[in-house]
Design a protein around this motif. Structure first.
Motif, PDB file in Angstrom:
ATOM      1  N   LEU A  73       0.750  -0.988   0.312  1.00  0.00           N
ATOM      2  CA  LEU A  73      -0.393  -0.103   0.032  1.00  0.00           C
ATOM      3  C   LEU A  73       0.532   1.339   0.015  1.00  0.00           C
ATOM      4  O   LEU A  73       0.268   1.890  -0.647  1.00  0.00           O
ATOM      5  N   LEU A  74       1.931   1.312   0.704  1.00  0.00           N
ATOM      6  CA  LEU A  74       2.709   2.288   1.326  1.00  0.00           C
ATOM      7  C   LEU A  74       3.508   2.881  -0.623  1.00  0.00           C
ATOM      8  O   LEU A  74       3.618   3.550  -1.039  1.00  0.00           O
ATOM      9  N   ARG A  75       3.499   1.339  -1.641  1.00  0.00           N
ATOM     10  CA  ARG A  75       4.475   1.732  -2.729  1.00  0.00           C
ATOM     11  C   ARG A  75       3.460   2.229  -3.325  1.00  0.00           C
ATOM     12  O   ARG A  75       3.758   2.852  -4.413  1.00  0.00           O
ATOM     13  N   ASP A  76       1.617   1.807  -3.575  1.00  0.00           N
ATOM     14  CA  ASP A  76       1.129   2.455  -4.634  1.00  0.00           C
ATOM     15  C   ASP A  76       0.645   4.198  -4.214  1.00  0.00           C
ATOM     16  O   ASP A  76       0.687   4.958  -5.418  1.00  0.00           O
ATOM     17  N   ALA A  77       0.721   3.957  -2.806  1.00  0.00           N
ATOM     18  CA  ALA A  77       0.264   5.543  -2.338  1.00  0.00           C
ATOM     19  C   ALA A  77       1.607   6.163  -3.411  1.00  0.00           C
ATOM     20  O   ALA A  77       1.749   7.228  -3.442  1.00  0.00           O
TER      21      ALA A  77
END
Length: 505
Positions: free
Chosen positions: A177-181
């Motif tokens: 999720l952090l990479r997606d953001a």
């Protein structure tokens, strides 16, 4: 003769079926606020540059401010007969203030208007989606300390592999999720540049101040080339690609929720508020939010493909092919954001069954690797030999109907077949899934101490990025507030030139 605002060259209007086929007003409503904001900034710039008189500028701004107030109260609606949001707002303005309203569109085209509006909507969506992803990651990383020792079987090839903890599993998905953001916000610098003032494709003979409108609209700078500014849709492809990747990551997470909530696994309990029953089978509890998250990921993937196909055959300069971006683009972004929000809420009420996880690890030989590791560390056995010995043990246990719980069989086999002496008590400790979980010490591993490190480091990153995202949102709010404040000051009688000089234009 055509009654359209662009109709001077036409002897008749388009037919109703052509209107229905070509209009975009039905999907443009989300751009209405941004179109009005853009209009106000453009009119201020036209007045400041001396292209429109101050009296005309005041009349235009008064009408636009009235329209903005009506919109904020929910009373401004688009009419498909006016084709799109841009002609709608211009038509409404002319209705309110008369022919002087036609001065608003000087030195502008719908080609640069739509690009400006769409970028303005997209950057707000980027902030919304990024914040939701960061909050979701924060929830996953902030799980209870007890979940660092809630045992689950990890899987490779859909087969039981090694024990992991629920907190470790959550931390892994939080990283995605952090990479997606990060992917979404990385596109900001390519989206937050201003097409306004590019006109149809070639710029204009009027002396525009594009830096002024960029500031009023919260953009970092004007786009460098007018033809590129009105033609490009690569930024929508970039955002759609990030959304597709993020939707697939959510789909993978929800696939595990669906599988693990089945009776055969019984590792996860989805809260009733995120499940539905069967119309015929009374016992059923179906994890429908998780299932739909898998299915709806296809919308983001499909939108990416459609945008690529739409753009690939359109040369520079606007073509109506490009208006086909909005239905699929907005739809994909809306669905992805809804999915993030619902999956986040579902996660907060999802429980993991560590007792069941421990049982499965015992029954599925998930700690066999630890026997091999002990042979290496304690008996100085080469790992490949230790792997072979342990594989022999597993094969023999399966043939005899045993699991690693049967330490008497395990210790006897190693002693008799490979001359390795390990006590039954020791073997029970080695093979116990919770003990195995606790024994992992490598950086990034599932060991409780290592998971705590991952959580602390990532939560610090989340806090920093949430602050940055909220600061960017605040800057956009300040830019709009400045636009409205300047417009009201001009309408109230202040000289536009003096006002703009005062605020440092």
């Amino acid at each position: 003769m055509s009654e359209k605002l662009w109709g001077g060259r036409f002897s008749s209007d388009i037919t109703d079926d052509v209107l229905r086929y070509t209009e975009t007003a039905s999907v443009d409503s989300r751009m209405l606020e941004h179109d009005l904001w853009q209009n106000i900034a453009h009119v201020l710039m036209l007045g400041y540059a001396g292209i429109n008189t101050e009296s005309d500028t005041r009349a235009l701004l008064a009408g636009l401010l009235e329209m903005e107030g009506t919109r904020a109260d929910g009373g401004l609606k688009l009419d498909i007969r006016q084709e799109d949001v841009h002609l709608n707002t211009e038509f409404m303005l002319i209705e309110r203030i008369g022919p002087v309203g036609g001065r608003m569109h000087t030195a502008r085209s719908r080609n640069d208007q739509v690009q400006t509006d769409a970028r303005m909507v997209t950057r707000e969506w980027l902030l919304d989606a990024s914040e939701e992803l960061l909050l979701f990651a924060q929830d996953l990383l902030g799980c209870s300390e007890a979940e660092r020792e809630t045992v689950l079987p990890g899987y490779t090839h859909s087969q039981a592999a090694q024990p992991i903890s629920a907190a470790f599993w959550k931390a892994a998905h939080a990283q995605a999720l952090l990479r997606d953001a990060a992917r979404l916000m990385d596109s900001w610098k390519r989206i937050n540049i201003n097409p306004l003032g590019s006109c149809a494709l070639a710029g204009t003979t009027f002396g525009l101040d594009r830096d002024y409108t960029s500031r009023l609209l919260g953009f970092d700078a004007p786009m460098a080339n007018a033809l590129d500014a009105t033609s490009t849709r690569d930024w929508t492809v970039e955002v759609a690609a990030s959304a597709a990747s993020g939707a697939v990551n959510l789909s993978r997470m929800q696939e595990e929720i669906v599988t693990w909530s089945s009776n055969e696994y019984a590792l996860v309990e989805v809260h009733d508020s995120f499940a539905t029953g069967s119309s015929i089978m009374p016992q059923k509890k179906n994890p429908v939010v998780a299932e739909l998250a898998r299915g709806k990921s296809g919308r983001a993937v499909g939108a990416l493909v459609q945008l690529l196909v739409m753009e690939k055959s359109v040369g520079l300069g606007y073509s109506c092919d490009l208006q086909e971006d909005k239905p699929v683009y907005w739809g994909a972004l809306d669905t992805y954001l809804d999915t993030i929000r619902l999956c986040r809420r579902q996660n907060l009420q999802t429980t993991f069954n560590g007792t069941r996880g421990r049982e499965l690890c015992w029954d599925n030989f998930s700690t066999a690797t630890e026997i091999a590791n002990i042979l290496v560390s304690r008996f100085n056995t080469p790992f490949r030999t230790a792997h072979r010995f342990t594989g022999d043990l597993v094969n023999a246990a399966l043939a005899a109907g045993h699991t690693l719980r049967d330490v008497a069989f395990t210790t006897a086999f190693l002693r008799d077949e490979h001359d390795i002496e390990i006590s039954e008590a020791d073997m029970r400790q080695i093979c116990d899934p919770l003990n195995t979980l606790r024994s992992y010490i490598s950086a990034g591993s599932t060991g409780p101490a290592r998971v705590a490190e991952q959580q602390a480091q990532s939560l610090s990153d989340v806090a920093k990025r949430l602050t940055e995202t909220r600061q960017m949102r605040s800057r956009l709010g300040e830019a709009k507030a400045e636009s409205l404040r300047t417009a009201r000051s001009v309408v109230s009688g202040e000289s536009l030139t003096e006002f703009t000089m005062e605020v440092g234009v």
